[in-house]
Design a protein around this motif. Structure first.
Motif, PDB file in Angstrom:
ATOM      1  N   GLU A 135      -0.126  -6.525 -33.519  1.00 44.56           N
ATOM      2  CA  GLU A 135      -1.350  -7.068 -34.104  1.00 44.56           C
ATOM      3  C   GLU A 135      -2.122  -7.909 -33.087  1.00 44.56           C
ATOM      4  O   GLU A 135      -3.349  -7.812 -32.977  1.00 44.56           O
ATOM      5  CB  GLU A 135      -1.011  -7.913 -35.334  1.00 44.56           C
ATOM      6  N   VAL A 136      -1.390  -8.732 -32.331  1.00 53.16           N
ATOM      7  CA  VAL A 136      -2.034  -9.554 -31.303  1.00 53.16           C
ATOM      8  C   VAL A 136      -2.554  -8.683 -30.167  1.00 53.16           C
ATOM      9  O   VAL A 136      -3.702  -8.831 -29.717  1.00 53.16           O
ATOM     10  CB  VAL A 136      -1.048 -10.611 -30.748  1.00 53.16           C
ATOM     11  N   GLY A 159      -3.355 -20.492 -26.519  1.00 52.76           N
ATOM     12  CA  GLY A 159      -4.688 -20.030 -26.872  1.00 52.76           C
ATOM     13  C   GLY A 159      -5.776 -20.756 -26.100  1.00 52.76           C
ATOM     14  O   GLY A 159      -5.586 -21.888 -25.638  1.00 52.76           O
ATOM     15  N   PHE A 163       4.794 -17.629 -33.900  1.00 56.44           N
ATOM     16  CA  PHE A 163       3.552 -17.049 -33.399  1.00 56.44           C
ATOM     17  C   PHE A 163       2.408 -18.047 -33.490  1.00 56.44           C
ATOM     18  O   PHE A 163       1.548 -18.107 -32.602  1.00 56.44           O
ATOM     19  CB  PHE A 163       3.222 -15.757 -34.152  1.00 56.44           C
ATOM     20  N   ARG A 211      -5.757  -6.533 -30.721  1.00 56.43           N
ATOM     21  CA  ARG A 211      -6.973  -7.311 -30.942  1.00 56.43           C
ATOM     22  C   ARG A 211      -7.494  -7.956 -29.664  1.00 56.43           C
ATOM     23  O   ARG A 211      -8.597  -8.495 -29.658  1.00 56.43           O
ATOM     24  CB  ARG A 211      -6.720  -8.391 -31.994  1.00 56.43           C
ATOM     25  N   GLN A 212      -6.685  -7.920 -28.624  1.00 57.87           N
ATOM     26  CA  GLN A 212      -7.140  -8.484 -27.364  1.00 57.87           C
ATOM     27  C   GLN A 212      -8.286  -7.646 -26.819  1.00 57.87           C
ATOM     28  O   GLN A 212      -8.390  -6.451 -27.114  1.00 57.87           O
ATOM     29  CB  GLN A 212      -5.959  -8.564 -26.379  1.00 57.87           C
ATOM     30  N   ARG A 254       4.127  -7.997 -35.369  1.00 61.05           N
ATOM     31  CA  ARG A 254       3.286  -9.170 -35.126  1.00 61.05           C
ATOM     32  C   ARG A 254       2.709  -9.103 -33.715  1.00 61.05           C
ATOM     33  O   ARG A 254       1.544  -9.456 -33.477  1.00 61.05           O
ATOM     34  CB  ARG A 254       4.089 -10.457 -35.316  1.00 61.05           C
ATOM     35  N   PHE A 310      -5.604 -16.583 -27.786  1.00 59.03           N
ATOM     36  CA  PHE A 310      -4.176 -16.317 -27.556  1.00 59.03           C
ATOM     37  C   PHE A 310      -3.932 -14.843 -27.289  1.00 59.03           C
ATOM     38  O   PHE A 310      -4.409 -13.978 -28.007  1.00 59.03           O
ATOM     39  CB  PHE A 310      -3.371 -16.755 -28.767  1.00 59.03           C
ATOM     40  N   ARG A 311      -3.233 -14.577 -26.241  1.00 57.01           N
ATOM     41  CA  ARG A 311      -2.857 -13.217 -25.917  1.00 57.01           C
ATOM     42  C   ARG A 311      -1.354 -13.160 -25.664  1.00 57.01           C
ATOM     43  O   ARG A 311      -0.720 -14.158 -25.359  1.00 57.01           O
ATOM     44  CB  ARG A 311      -3.629 -12.697 -24.711  1.00 57.01           C
ATOM     45  N   LEU A 312      -0.855 -11.961 -25.763  1.00 58.37           N
ATOM     46  CA  LEU A 312       0.561 -11.720 -25.577  1.00 58.37           C
ATOM     47  C   LEU A 312       0.675 -10.457 -24.749  1.00 58.37           C
ATOM     48  O   LEU A 312       0.193  -9.402 -25.146  1.00 58.37           O
ATOM     49  CB  LEU A 312       1.241 -11.552 -26.936  1.00 58.37           C
ATOM     50  N   ALA A 334       0.325 -19.425 -30.298  1.00 53.51           N
ATOM     51  CA  ALA A 334      -1.139 -19.326 -30.242  1.00 53.51           C
ATOM     52  C   ALA A 334      -1.763 -20.691 -29.967  1.00 53.51           C
ATOM     53  O   ALA A 334      -2.733 -20.806 -29.200  1.00 53.51           O
ATOM     54  CB  ALA A 334      -1.671 -18.752 -31.542  1.00 53.51           C
TER      55      ALA A 334
END
Length: 306
Positions: free
Chosen positions: A140-141, A87, A79, A144-145, A137, A95-97, A83
Motif C-alpha cells: 500500500e505504501v 515522513g 507503520f 502510492r509513492q 501494508r 513517508f516511503r518504504l 511514517a
C-alpha cells in the motif's frame, strides 16, 4: 501468467528498510548490516524492543520499534510510528518504504498428531498471516509513492521447508508453503508501473540460536516414540548436522546476500534457494515431481490430449 520482477530494481541511495524479527539470527544480522551503512535508513522491529539494544541509540537513521506481526493493531502502530519518524524527509517526500524483509518466525517441530490448536494457530499466525499483513501494508505504501521513488522490494523469508516437506514439521511446512504461494500470487498482481518487486529467500539450515520462541516442539506422542519412526530418524540426522555445522549457513551470509540482491541493480529473482543443501534437495524434489507427472499422464489426461 503475469510475469513478475520484469524490470531491474534500483536501490535508492538513502533507502528505508523495514525488517521484522530483528532480535536475533538473520534479522539481527540484516539490521546490523544496514545500520553500518551511513546513507541507509533502518526500521528495526522485534516483539520486545529491548532485544534491539545492539543497535545504537541517538541515530536519526535508525528507528527501533515494537512489532508483533500476529497483532493487527501492533502492525498498524509500527507503520504509523515509522511514517511519523521518516515522513517528510529532507527531499520533501512523504513517508516511503523501499525494502521490507519479513523475517519474523519460528519453527514448530515434533509429532503432528500431538499439536494443539494453540500450537497450530500461533505458528500459522506468525509465519503466514504475519508475513501477509506486513506485506500488504508495505505494498500500500510502495504503490502510492510518486516519481522515481515509486515502488520497492519485499523479501519474504521462506525456507527449504517451503519447497520440500519432511516428517515432524507439518505446520512449519504449511506456513512456509503458504508464504510461497501467497508471495507468488501477490507478485503477479502488481502492475509493472508500480515497480514493486518480490523475492522469496529459501535457506536450508542456518546457524541461529534456535532456542526459546525461535524453535518450539509439540509434546511427544507415544505412538511416534520408536527410534525407527521417520520423525525420530530425521531428528537424529538434523541434530548431528547442527552439532557438526556441516552444510549450515552463517546468518551473516544470508544478510549479505539479501543486501546484494537489493543493491546490484538487476532483476530480482522471485525465488532464491540459499546454500548447496537447499539447491540440491529442491532440484531433486522437482525433478522427481516431473517424473511422477509423467507416470500419471494418462490418468491426468482423462481421455484428452496433453
Amino acid at each position: 501468467m503475469n510475469p513478475v520482477n520484469t524490470q531491474a530494481y534500483r536501490l535508492p541511495a538513502n533507502a528505508v528498510w523495514l525488517i521484522t524479527g530483528c532480535s536475533s539470527g538473520i534479522g539481527r544480522e540484516i539490521a546490523s548490516l544496514i545500520a553500518s551503512k551511513p546513507n541507509q535508513r533502518l526500521i528495526a522491529t522485534a516483539r520486545n524492543p529491548s532485544s534491539l539494544s545492539y543497535l545504537p541509540d541517538g541515530n536519526a537513521n535508525i528507528l527501533k520499534l515494537a512489532l508483533d506481526v500476529t497483532s493487527v493493531s501492533s502492525v498498524d502502530a509500527a507503520f504509523a510510528a515509522a511514517a511519523k519518524h521518516f515522513g517528510n524527509d529532507d527531499d520533501g517526500a512523504a513517508f516511503r518504504l523501499d525494502v521490507v524483509v519479513n523475517n519474523a518466525g519460528y519453527s514448530l517441530s515434533g509429532d503432528t498428531e500431538s499439536a494443539t490448536e494453540e500450537d497450530i494457530h500461533q505458528e500459522m499466525e506468525t509465519l503466514f498471516f504475519g508475513t501477509a499483513r506486513v506485506t500488504m501494508r508495505a505494498v500500500e505504501v510502495m504503490r502510492r509513492q510518486v516519481g522515481d521513488r515509486r515502488g520497492g522490494l519485499v523479501f519474504n523469508m521462506s525456507s527449504l521447508a517451503g519447497l520440500c516437506a519432511f516428517p515432524g514439521h507439518a505446520y512449519y511446512h504449511a506456513g512456509k508453503f503458504a508464504v510461497e504461494g501467497f508471495t507468488e500470487s501477490v507478485a503477479r498482481e502488481m502492475h509493472p508501473d508500480w515497480n514493486i518487486h518480490f523475492c522469496l529467500i529459501e535457506p536450508s539450515g542456518v546457524k541461529t540460536n534456535f532456542d526459546g520462541h525461535s524453535k518450539t516442539h509439540t509434546q511427544p506422542h507415544p505412538a511416534y516414540a520408536a527410534s525407527d519412526m521417520p520423525s525420530r530418524k530425521l531428528e537424529a540426522y538434523v541434530n548431528q548436522g547442527i552439532k557438526s555445522g556441516v552444510g549450515m549457513i552463517e546468518p551473516s551470509a544470508v544478510a549479505e546476500t539479501i543486501v546484494t540482491i537489493a543493491s546490484r541493480g538487476e532483476c530480482v529473482p522471485l525465488r532464491l534457494p540459499l546454500g548447496p543443501v537447499c539447491w540440491k534437495l529442491a532440484k531433486e524434489k522437482f525433478e522427481t515431481l516431473l517424473k511422477e507427472f509423467d507416470e500419471v499422464k494418462e490418468l491426468s489426461a482423462m481421455g484428452q490430449q496433453i
